[in-house]
Design an enzyme around this catalytic site. Sequence first.
Site, PDB file in Angstrom:
ATOM      1  N   ASP A 106       9.203   2.707  -0.592  1.00 29.62           N
ATOM      2  CA  ASP A 106       8.237   3.631  -0.192  1.00 29.62           C
ATOM      3  C   ASP A 106       8.519   3.124   2.111  1.00 29.62           C
ATOM      4  O   ASP A 106       8.126   2.223   1.757  1.00 29.62           O
ATOM      5  CB  ASP A 106       6.878   2.865   0.088  1.00 29.62           C
ATOM      6  CG  ASP A 106       6.318   3.454   1.063  1.00 29.62           C
ATOM      7  OD1 ASP A 106       5.872   4.089   1.785  1.00 29.62           O
ATOM      8  OD2 ASP A 106       4.811   4.150  -0.016  1.00 29.62           O
TER       9      ASP A 106
ATOM     10  N   LYS B 225       4.786   9.451   8.349  1.00 28.37           N
ATOM     11  CA  LYS B 225       4.509   9.164   9.794  1.00 28.37           C
ATOM     12  C   LYS B 225       5.606   9.627  10.643  1.00 28.37           C
ATOM     13  O   LYS B 225       5.373  10.636  10.872  1.00 28.37           O
ATOM     14  CB  LYS B 225       4.386   7.618   9.848  1.00 28.37           C
ATOM     15  CG  LYS B 225       3.313   6.713   8.824  1.00 28.37           C
ATOM     16  CD  LYS B 225       2.828   5.406   8.993  1.00 28.37           C
ATOM     17  CE  LYS B 225       2.720   5.082   8.005  1.00 28.37           C
ATOM     18  NZ  LYS B 225       0.713   5.106   8.590  1.00 28.37           N
TER      19      LYS B 225
ATOM     20  N   TYR C  93       1.073  -1.404  -0.241  1.00 21.91           N
ATOM     21  CA  TYR C  93      -0.088   0.508   0.095  1.00 21.91           C
ATOM     22  C   TYR C  93       1.133   1.117   0.448  1.00 21.91           C
ATOM     23  O   TYR C  93       1.785   1.204   0.835  1.00 21.91           O
ATOM     24  CB  TYR C  93      -0.867   0.064   1.226  1.00 21.91           C
ATOM     25  CG  TYR C  93      -2.159   1.010   0.923  1.00 21.91           C
ATOM     26  CD1 TYR C  93      -3.050   1.683   0.742  1.00 21.91           C
ATOM     27  CD2 TYR C  93      -1.012   2.412   2.426  1.00 21.91           C
ATOM     28  CE1 TYR C  93      -3.558   2.539   0.128  1.00 21.91           C
ATOM     29  CE2 TYR C  93      -2.402   3.082   2.454  1.00 21.91           C
ATOM     30  CZ  TYR C  93      -3.441   3.720   1.519  1.00 21.91           C
ATOM     31  OH  TYR C  93      -4.598   4.730   1.885  1.00 21.91           O
TER      32      TYR C  93
HETATM   33  N1  HOZ Z   1      -3.384   3.849   5.833  1.00 21.76           N
HETATM   34  C1  HOZ Z   1      -2.984   3.053   7.022  1.00 21.76           C
HETATM   35  C2  HOZ Z   1      -2.887   2.192   7.889  1.00 21.76           C
HETATM   36  N2  HOZ Z   1      -2.192   1.029   7.416  1.00 21.76           N
HETATM   37  C3  HOZ Z   1      -4.271   3.916   8.509  1.00 21.76           C
HETATM   38  C4  HOZ Z   1      -5.459   3.749   8.164  1.00 21.76           C
HETATM   39  C5  HOZ Z   1      -6.625   4.595   9.142  1.00 21.76           C
HETATM   40  O1  HOZ Z   1      -5.750   5.324  10.350  1.00 21.76           O
HETATM   41  O2  HOZ Z   1      -7.430   3.978   9.256  1.00 21.76           O
END
Ligand code: HOZ
Length: 429
Positions: A239, A267, A144
Amino acid sequence: MKTEYSEKLFAKANELFPGGVNSPVRAFKGVGGTPRFIARARGSRIWDVDGNQYVDYVGSWGPLILGHCHSAVMQAVQDALREGASFGAPSPREIRLAELVRQRMPWIQKMRFVSSGTEATAAAVRLARGFTGRDDILKFDGCYHGAADALLVKAGSGVETLGLPDSPGVPADVARHTPTLPWNDLAAVVRLFRDRGPSIAAVITEPVVGNMGVLAPNPDFLEGLARVCRQHGALFIVDEVMTGFRVGAGGACGRFGVTPDLVTFGKIIGGGLPVGAFGGRADVMDRIAPAGPVYQAGTLSGNPMAMAAGTATLEQLSAASYAKLEDLSARLAEGLAEGAREAGAAVKVNRVGSMLTVFFSGEPVFDATSARRCDAKCFGRYFHAMLERGIYLPPSQFEAAFVSVAHSVEDVELTIAAAKEAFAEAMKG
Ligand code: HOZ
């Protein structure tokens, strides 16, 4: 456990937000039940609006490597705010953070700050295309890289948690430029480059996958990707949104000795405030506007409070911090695996540094296909049994749990004791 107030707020939130949330995974759809509304946090702990206290292994999905409300980060943000929340002009804090990044990761010769990991990866992809004059981006099934169109193809995280197809709204003409392959399969990458190498602008990968749960790279995988890219004139984009400053001061590239062309961050680089960044080879980065023609911009980019939070976070992270994270996380992973064995639960605990996932599978989990074979229902029961015992885990089989410097040996022992009971409960079905 009392949850009335969370339930009431979730009902209200459902009237205001799609699915009651502002980002999908936190809706608890992967595990069922009502998401806890969080009132406050400190150190390794969070408290929900009903007054329940939890040991937190989400840490805002990774940024809070120092734990919640670290005094140096709080102070730095307050100091910055007093001088102005945003200028929309260059300011000195950008330089300080950029220098800290470059000290830790010399392969980042130039960088640009943005406001999220999604922005960073979207810009890195545009840059790779602009630099090479090619259109295709190879990504891996289950990785992702944020929610931009080009990367929402066979994506992990919420897409996997919700069992969604490749997202409606992404034009087929865009998606066809994102070929995907199984992660950790270098031979498949070599074959793909043999077939369509001249059209591939870049390979993008999470160096340690966090968004299918934690998957560790095979020993030669990352170096092999870098090599194949070099052979074919494509860029290698790593990434590090999750792994940057997490799996070591030099991120995953430092930990595994890999030289990337471009790296993306989010992050930890923002210390809990909204920041992303992308950077790498100076000749590539100099294609970005205004130095070059590839356009990228953002009103809040380089925001002083965010720069201050990121700077304070990186300044606090010493060799001793990483040693502590490694030690605590290893202890936790071993305790969880032992607890599962005692309960007769078929479980694999994958860990790299302070990222870990308990997979409900008897087989090794090393790519998206093996991750999908896990028993996500059993994970859901385990998740709720842990929550009841005051342990807050990511609410999905396909996410990473994060240990912070603020966690203590007592936190870890408490977690292991809770897990022993939770595994037994999860096995009851
Ligand atoms: N995309 C993040 C987790 N891999 C954040 C998910 C969230 O805050 O709902």
